[in-house]
Write a protein that holds these residues in place. Sequence first.
Motif, PDB file in Angstrom:
ATOM      1  N   THR A   1       0.813  -1.220   0.000  1.00 20.61           N
ATOM      2  CA  THR A   1       0.000   0.000   0.000  1.00 20.61           C
ATOM      3  C   THR A   1       0.844   1.267   0.000  1.00 20.61           C
ATOM      4  N   SER A   2       1.775   1.367   0.956  1.00 19.04           N
ATOM      5  CA  SER A   2       2.509   2.634   1.067  1.00 19.04           C
ATOM      6  C   SER A   2       3.427   2.832  -0.131  1.00 19.04           C
ATOM      7  N   ASP A   3       3.991   1.738  -0.674  1.00 21.11           N
ATOM      8  CA  ASP A   3       4.864   1.874  -1.842  1.00 21.11           C
ATOM      9  C   ASP A   3       4.075   2.364  -3.054  1.00 21.11           C
ATOM     10  N   VAL A   4       2.853   1.836  -3.242  1.00 22.14           N
ATOM     11  CA  VAL A   4       2.041   2.272  -4.373  1.00 22.14           C
ATOM     12  C   VAL A   4       1.740   3.763  -4.244  1.00 22.14           C
TER      13      VAL A   4
ATOM     14  N   GLU B   1       3.487   5.964  -2.594  1.00 26.65           N
ATOM     15  CA  GLU B   1       4.728   6.716  -2.811  1.00 26.65           C
ATOM     16  C   GLU B   1       5.020   6.824  -4.314  1.00 26.65           C
ATOM     17  N   GLY B   2       4.775   5.714  -5.032  1.00 29.67           N
ATOM     18  CA  GLY B   2       4.929   5.737  -6.501  1.00 29.67           C
ATOM     19  C   GLY B   2       3.992   6.746  -7.125  1.00 29.67           C
ATOM     20  N   ALA B   3       2.760   6.826  -6.574  1.00 32.20           N
ATOM     21  CA  ALA B   3       1.799   7.796  -7.097  1.00 32.20           C
ATOM     22  C   ALA B   3       2.300   9.214  -6.868  1.00 32.20           C
TER      23      ALA B   3
ATOM     24  N   LYS C   1      -2.073  18.078  -9.015  1.00 23.32           N
ATOM     25  CA  LYS C   1      -2.318  18.761  -7.738  1.00 23.32           C
ATOM     26  C   LYS C   1      -2.988  17.816  -6.740  1.00 23.32           C
ATOM     27  N   GLN C   2      -3.594  16.749  -7.219  1.00 25.95           N
ATOM     28  CA  GLN C   2      -4.240  15.807  -6.312  1.00 25.95           C
ATOM     29  C   GLN C   2      -4.148  14.387  -6.878  1.00 25.95           C
ATOM     30  N   ILE C   3      -4.287  13.415  -5.971  1.00 28.59           N
ATOM     31  CA  ILE C   3      -4.243  12.010  -6.364  1.00 28.59           C
ATOM     32  C   ILE C   3      -5.573  11.384  -5.969  1.00 28.59           C
ATOM     33  N   VAL C   4      -6.245  10.739  -6.921  1.00 31.72           N
ATOM     34  CA  VAL C   4      -7.508  10.077  -6.619  1.00 31.72           C
ATOM     35  C   VAL C   4      -7.354   8.590  -6.919  1.00 31.72           C
ATOM     36  N   VAL C   5      -7.657   7.760  -5.935  1.00 29.94           N
ATOM     37  CA  VAL C   5      -7.610   6.318  -6.149  1.00 29.94           C
ATOM     38  C   VAL C   5      -9.030   5.850  -6.405  1.00 29.94           C
TER      39      VAL C   5
ATOM     40  N   MET D   1      -3.306   6.420   3.492  1.00 29.46           N
ATOM     41  CA  MET D   1      -3.440   7.691   2.785  1.00 29.46           C
ATOM     42  C   MET D   1      -3.124   8.904   3.658  1.00 29.46           C
ATOM     43  N   ALA D   2      -3.325   8.765   4.973  1.00 30.59           N
ATOM     44  CA  ALA D   2      -3.086   9.896   5.862  1.00 30.59           C
ATOM     45  C   ALA D   2      -1.605  10.257   5.901  1.00 30.59           C
ATOM     46  N   GLU D   3      -0.736   9.222   5.757  1.00 27.20           N
ATOM     47  CA  GLU D   3       0.702   9.480   5.870  1.00 27.20           C
ATOM     48  C   GLU D   3       1.342   9.861   4.541  1.00 27.20           C
ATOM     49  N   SER D   4       0.579   9.719   3.458  1.00 29.88           N
ATOM     50  CA  SER D   4       1.165   9.970   2.147  1.00 29.88           C
ATOM     51  C   SER D   4       1.419  11.456   1.954  1.00 29.88           C
ATOM     52  N   GLN D   5       2.656  11.802   1.577  1.00 30.37           N
ATOM     53  CA  GLN D   5       3.093  13.191   1.437  1.00 30.37           C
ATOM     54  C   GLN D   5       3.649  13.410   0.037  1.00 30.37           C
TER      55      GLN D   5
END
Lengths: 202, 550
Positions: free
Chosen positions: B170-173, B175-177, B187-191, B208-212
């Motif tokens: 999850t976190s790697d995907v 981060e790749g995004a 400007k935004q990422i939508v899954v 998603m909360a930790e994704s920066q």
Amino acid sequence: MSDAFSIISLLSAVAVLTALGVGFGALLGAVSERFKGDESSLVEQIDTLLPQTQCGQCGYPGCRPYAEAINQGDAINKCPPGGDATITALADLLGRTPEPLDGEAPSEDLVAFIREDECIGCTKCIQACPVDAIIGAAKQMHTVIEDECTGCDLCLEPCPVDCIDMLPRSTPLAQWQPVTYPHQMIASDRRASMEMPHGTHL
Amino acid sequence: MARTFEFHGGVYPPERKQRSQGPVRHAMLPGRVVLHLDQHAGRPAFATVAVGDSVKVGTPIARCDGMISAALHASISGQVTQVDRHTITIDSDGLDAWQRLTPLEWRTASAEERLTRLEHSGVVGLGGAGFPTHIKARVSERQRIDTLVVNAAECEPYITVDDLTLRQYTSDVLEGAQLIASLCGAKQIVVGIEDNKPEAISALRQAMAESQPLSVTVSVIATRYPSGGERQLIKTLLDRDVPDKGLPADIGVLCQNPGTLLAALRSVRDGEPLVERLVTLTGEAIADPGNRWVRIGTPMAALLDEAGLNRAALHQLIEGGPMMGTPLADLEGVVTKTTNCLIAATRKELPPAPPESPCIRCGACEEACPANLLPQQLHWYARAKDDAKLAHYRLFDCIECNACSYVCPSHIPLVADYRHAKTRLRHQQLETAKAEHAKHRFEWRQARLDREEAEKQARRQARLARQSTQQTDSQGASPQADLRSLRIAQTAAKAAVRKAEKNLARAAQQDPQQSHDDLETQLATAKENLQAAEARLAEARSAGEPQETP
């Protein structure tokens, strides 16, 4: 008194109508002269419908001269490489009746191939090629660039050693066409191989 | 939860995803791999190794050839045993020694560095189309992108690759995004994810909360085929319509598959080129289904045997999903970068299509079509080969999702008809382009011959002029050339050159990916004509001068 009046009204009506007729006639004439259909664009359209093999089988030195000749009223059935499809398209464009092809349509797409060990390097085929598809130099072997060759066979005749063959064109993988079977009337006539899932039904 | 919208049509085939839900495992290392040079969209790669070369995992074996192309890397260590026009074969030495690129700190590395890395790692879209990722990431050079859509809908039955990727990495995907979003300027990422993947959804919500640094939105959409189609997903998530014959980039959206994002991150962050991918192995004829990391080029037979393939029960092997996948004739194939699923189906599981009956005009296909087409009209015109009507009914907007064939009560293979019509039309376009090309070459040759003739004439005239001046009693033997008409011809030729230059520049700007050989030829022809006209004019002037001076 009333007679004179009616003659005047009659004459004025005739005069007005004549003036209108002359006026509109002049207008139409001027407009048709001013916005005359572009001859060259029609030639251009005819030229796009021709197959551009530049083979000269129509009796003209290339497709463009034949397009000009058609525009001057020549027959539309003189292009064997184009076949019936070209005749129909030309008839549609020009509003003429399609005629049967004058000559024989080639059965398959061919390209020229030089048997290189027999070539003596005379450059005669190079001069004959209308699309510069043959490379080589004097006393050197010549060869045909397959992608550029239109299959017009104009190089066959000048070759003094008859080392040029017309071979079927190889089809690149990208232009592959799926093999289709004719639709059969009775379902039980189908062969088992046709039961490949086209849109697989779950 | 973000608001979602509806797209037209769609069907509800049985999902059959339960069998491949087990944890991800690594498949056995193959003894031999066969790597195709054309396993991506665009031009095939160009082989850079020879027979006998020893390679490690990750050694580049083929480079990009042209702009839209992708590099290829050895997926096992060993020796190259065969190189031909389409494939490179490598025999394993069993060591599995790696050759990695230097890891990059992607948050600080320059965009060009990251793009070059993607290009050299051979990362392509793993969802099925195989479009080179470095080209897609460069889209911001031409168009403004505001949203990166992570396409995790995975609407096809059977396939669970994206589901498992999201659950385990999850976190790697994400981060790749972030990496791809920073490259394309989003400007935004939508899954976008279907509601039949609860575990992946909860994993995403946690991560998603930790994704920066960009904010990530998880949009859960209703399960309906084909919600994962690019246009359908964008409509569902953002309520934007991709224009006809357009791309998502035209409306500021970029779509990426989770697997692609993971591969992109690994290539940039860890220096690992694309040498393996996740493949769903499923179907009733397999005893041990599930998702495996498979090295690119692994023979399917070995892979399926390892998963317990029952060859007697196998009726049909399908690469991809049951709706849009390709039925394979035998087990001789290899896994490519775009192989996301292998279904080994029994006859009972996927029975052959019943015989076709005539169309009864029920309109069920129209209701199912997600592209808003009229499938039955297309069906008539495709069989009648009526090209004008096919264009009018937008044949090329068909995404070949097979929803119409699926609902058809007459079992008409509609999409097969459309595919056939499409290839026929593409073939016609090729023929037209070829005729046009031959025409330009013919015109160029004519222009060249004209110029040569004019130059010869000019030389002869010059010689004559010299001779006559030597005799000093020239009485104007050369005929008075019409200078005015020659000057007009020269000006017209100049204008033609300018027009050809303008056309070429405009075409190159509009469509930089295409080669503009024909326009180049046209320009060369115009230049030849200009030279001929100038030669004639110069000749006429030199012939005219002695007469004008006295």
